[in-house]
Design a protein around this motif. Sequence first.
Motif, PDB file in Angstrom:
ATOM      1  N   LYS A  47      20.569  38.576  46.132  1.00 37.00           N
ATOM      2  CA  LYS A  47      21.975  38.958  45.987  1.00 37.00           C
ATOM      3  C   LYS A  47      22.842  37.978  46.772  1.00 37.00           C
ATOM      4  CE  LYS A  47      21.464  43.869  45.172  1.00 37.00           C
ATOM      5  NZ  LYS A  47      21.920  45.201  45.537  1.00 37.00           N
ATOM      6  N   LEU A  48      23.979  37.657  46.190  1.00 43.04           N
ATOM      7  CA  LEU A  48      24.950  36.774  46.828  1.00 43.04           C
ATOM      8  C   LEU A  48      25.707  37.537  47.906  1.00 43.04           C
ATOM      9  CD1 LEU A  48      26.314  33.944  46.660  1.00 43.04           C
ATOM     10  CD2 LEU A  48      27.975  34.993  45.099  1.00 43.04           C
ATOM     11  N   MET A  49      25.861  36.903  49.062  1.00 38.45           N
ATOM     12  CA  MET A  49      26.642  37.487  50.155  1.00 38.45           C
ATOM     13  C   MET A  49      28.102  37.077  50.018  1.00 38.45           C
ATOM     14  SD  MET A  49      24.240  36.588  53.443  1.00 38.45           S
ATOM     15  CE  MET A  49      25.613  36.644  54.550  1.00 38.45           C
ATOM     16  N   ASP A  50      28.981  37.950  50.466  1.00 44.90           N
ATOM     17  CA  ASP A  50      30.387  37.620  50.584  1.00 44.90           C
ATOM     18  C   ASP A  50      30.633  37.322  52.054  1.00 44.90           C
ATOM     19  OD1 ASP A  50      33.127  37.386  50.451  1.00 44.90           O
ATOM     20  OD2 ASP A  50      33.479  39.536  50.288  1.00 44.90           O
ATOM     21  N   TYR A  80      13.557  41.006  49.670  1.00 49.77           N
ATOM     22  CA  TYR A  80      14.835  40.596  49.107  1.00 49.77           C
ATOM     23  C   TYR A  80      15.411  39.426  49.898  1.00 49.77           C
ATOM     24  CZ  TYR A  80      14.373  45.027  46.757  1.00 49.77           C
ATOM     25  OH  TYR A  80      13.893  46.055  45.986  1.00 49.77           O
ATOM     26  N   GLY A  81      16.294  38.690  49.252  1.00 48.05           N
ATOM     27  CA  GLY A  81      16.974  37.593  49.919  1.00 48.05           C
ATOM     28  C   GLY A  81      18.455  37.644  49.626  1.00 48.05           C
ATOM     29  N   THR A  82      19.231  37.208  50.601  1.00 42.60           N
ATOM     30  CA  THR A  82      20.679  37.113  50.415  1.00 42.60           C
ATOM     31  C   THR A  82      21.177  35.837  51.079  1.00 42.60           C
ATOM     32  OG1 THR A  82      22.769  38.316  50.615  1.00 42.60           O
ATOM     33  CG2 THR A  82      21.254  38.480  52.477  1.00 42.60           C
ATOM     34  N   ASP A  83      22.194  35.240  50.472  1.00 40.83           N
ATOM     35  CA  ASP A  83      22.739  33.986  50.976  1.00 40.83           C
ATOM     36  C   ASP A  83      24.175  33.862  50.473  1.00 40.83           C
ATOM     37  OD1 ASP A  83      21.314  31.330  52.207  1.00 40.83           O
ATOM     38  OD2 ASP A  83      23.066  30.808  50.996  1.00 40.83           O
ATOM     39  N   PRO A  84      25.047  33.178  51.217  1.00 42.35           N
ATOM     40  CA  PRO A  84      26.429  33.004  50.747  1.00 42.35           C
ATOM     41  C   PRO A  84      26.592  31.855  49.746  1.00 42.35           C
ATOM     42  CG  PRO A  84      26.203  32.100  52.935  1.00 42.35           C
ATOM     43  CD  PRO A  84      24.891  32.747  52.598  1.00 42.35           C
ATOM     44  N   SER A  85      25.520  31.118  49.456  1.00 36.37           N
ATOM     45  CA  SER A  85      25.628  29.955  48.568  1.00 36.37           C
ATOM     46  C   SER A  85      25.314  30.323  47.112  1.00 36.37           C
ATOM     47  CB  SER A  85      24.675  28.849  49.016  1.00 36.37           C
ATOM     48  OG  SER A  85      24.671  27.807  48.063  1.00 36.37           O
ATOM     49  N   GLN A  86      26.354  30.316  46.298  1.00 39.10           N
ATOM     50  CA  GLN A  86      26.184  30.555  44.852  1.00 39.10           C
ATOM     51  C   GLN A  86      25.279  29.476  44.246  1.00 39.10           C
ATOM     52  OE1 GLN A  86      27.880  33.155  42.856  1.00 39.10           O
ATOM     53  NE2 GLN A  86      26.196  32.558  41.536  1.00 39.10           N
ATOM     54  N   ILE A 112      26.381  41.640  54.375  1.00 38.64           N
ATOM     55  CA  ILE A 112      25.107  41.825  53.680  1.00 38.64           C
ATOM     56  C   ILE A 112      25.346  42.806  52.522  1.00 38.64           C
ATOM     57  CG2 ILE A 112      22.744  42.671  53.894  1.00 38.64           C
ATOM     58  CD1 ILE A 112      22.855  41.872  56.848  1.00 38.64           C
ATOM     59  N   PRO A 113      24.968  42.422  51.294  1.00 36.59           N
ATOM     60  CA  PRO A 113      25.252  43.268  50.133  1.00 36.59           C
ATOM     61  C   PRO A 113      24.226  44.386  49.914  1.00 36.59           C
ATOM     62  CG  PRO A 113      24.249  41.232  49.412  1.00 36.59           C
ATOM     63  CD  PRO A 113      24.419  41.133  50.919  1.00 36.59           C
ATOM     64  N   PHE A 114      23.859  45.044  50.979  1.00 36.09           N
ATOM     65  CA  PHE A 114      22.923  46.168  50.941  1.00 36.09           C
ATOM     66  C   PHE A 114      23.445  47.231  51.906  1.00 36.09           C
ATOM     67  CE2 PHE A 114      20.363  42.395  50.026  1.00 36.09           C
ATOM     68  CZ  PHE A 114      19.684  42.782  48.876  1.00 36.09           C
ATOM     69  N   TYR A 131      17.636  37.179  55.512  1.00 36.21           N
ATOM     70  CA  TYR A 131      19.081  36.979  55.658  1.00 36.21           C
ATOM     71  C   TYR A 131      19.352  35.481  55.738  1.00 36.21           C
ATOM     72  CZ  TYR A 131      23.713  37.061  57.784  1.00 36.21           C
ATOM     73  OH  TYR A 131      25.041  36.866  58.052  1.00 36.21           O
ATOM     74  N   GLY A 132      20.086  34.956  54.746  1.00 37.93           N
ATOM     75  CA  GLY A 132      20.323  33.514  54.686  1.00 37.93           C
ATOM     76  C   GLY A 132      19.124  32.829  54.056  1.00 37.93           C
ATOM     77  N   CYS A 133      18.708  33.335  52.909  1.00 36.45           N
ATOM     78  CA  CYS A 133      17.451  32.912  52.278  1.00 36.45           C
ATOM     79  C   CYS A 133      17.487  31.515  51.675  1.00 36.45           C
ATOM     80  CB  CYS A 133      17.040  33.919  51.208  1.00 36.45           C
ATOM     81  SG  CYS A 133      18.148  33.973  49.779  1.00 36.45           S
ATOM     82  N   GLY A 134      18.677  30.915  51.580  1.00 35.57           N
ATOM     83  CA  GLY A 134      18.749  29.573  51.006  1.00 35.57           C
ATOM     84  C   GLY A 134      18.225  29.559  49.584  1.00 35.57           C
ATOM     85  N   LYS A 135      17.245  28.730  49.328  1.00 38.11           N
ATOM     86  CA  LYS A 135      16.683  28.596  47.981  1.00 38.11           C
ATOM     87  C   LYS A 135      15.569  29.596  47.693  1.00 38.11           C
ATOM     88  CE  LYS A 135      18.100  23.826  47.562  1.00 38.11           C
ATOM     89  NZ  LYS A 135      17.697  22.447  47.281  1.00 38.11           N
TER      90      LYS A 135
END
Length: 123
Positions: free
Chosen positions: A90-93, A70-76, A97-99, A50-54
């Motif tokens: 997956k990108l977060m809104d 899996y990784g998710t982060d709000p940074s496009q 969490i998009p799961f 959660y908040g995987c960054g790069k």
Amino acid sequence: MVELTKNEKEWESAFNTLEKRVFSADLVKGYDFWEDLEKHVNIESKILDYGCGKGYSVKHLLKKGYKNTYGTDPSQVFLNDLIQEYSNFKLMDSSRIPFPDSDFDVVFCSGVLHHISWDDLIN
């Protein structure tokens, strides 16, 4: 004695509560997160950063054979290239969490809690 502000008191209360549920590896000298994870987490487990960054941690685990990582982060910006190359990101809104709920066996974060608003942290 210094009087704490309302916000500082809330954070103090949160950390006292979180202390019972969250282990901060960053504060333990000599603690090896990867060694501990490999010792206690089955290679077939579904894992979320959660908040995987790069995506460094996710890519590390994928190379180690943890295919359900899996990784998710709000940074496009951080995720643009990763999403092109891997289906594991997956990108977060915002803080969503998009799961689906209860989809993971293990969820971890590193350097993330201070980026989460107080209201989202306690809910």
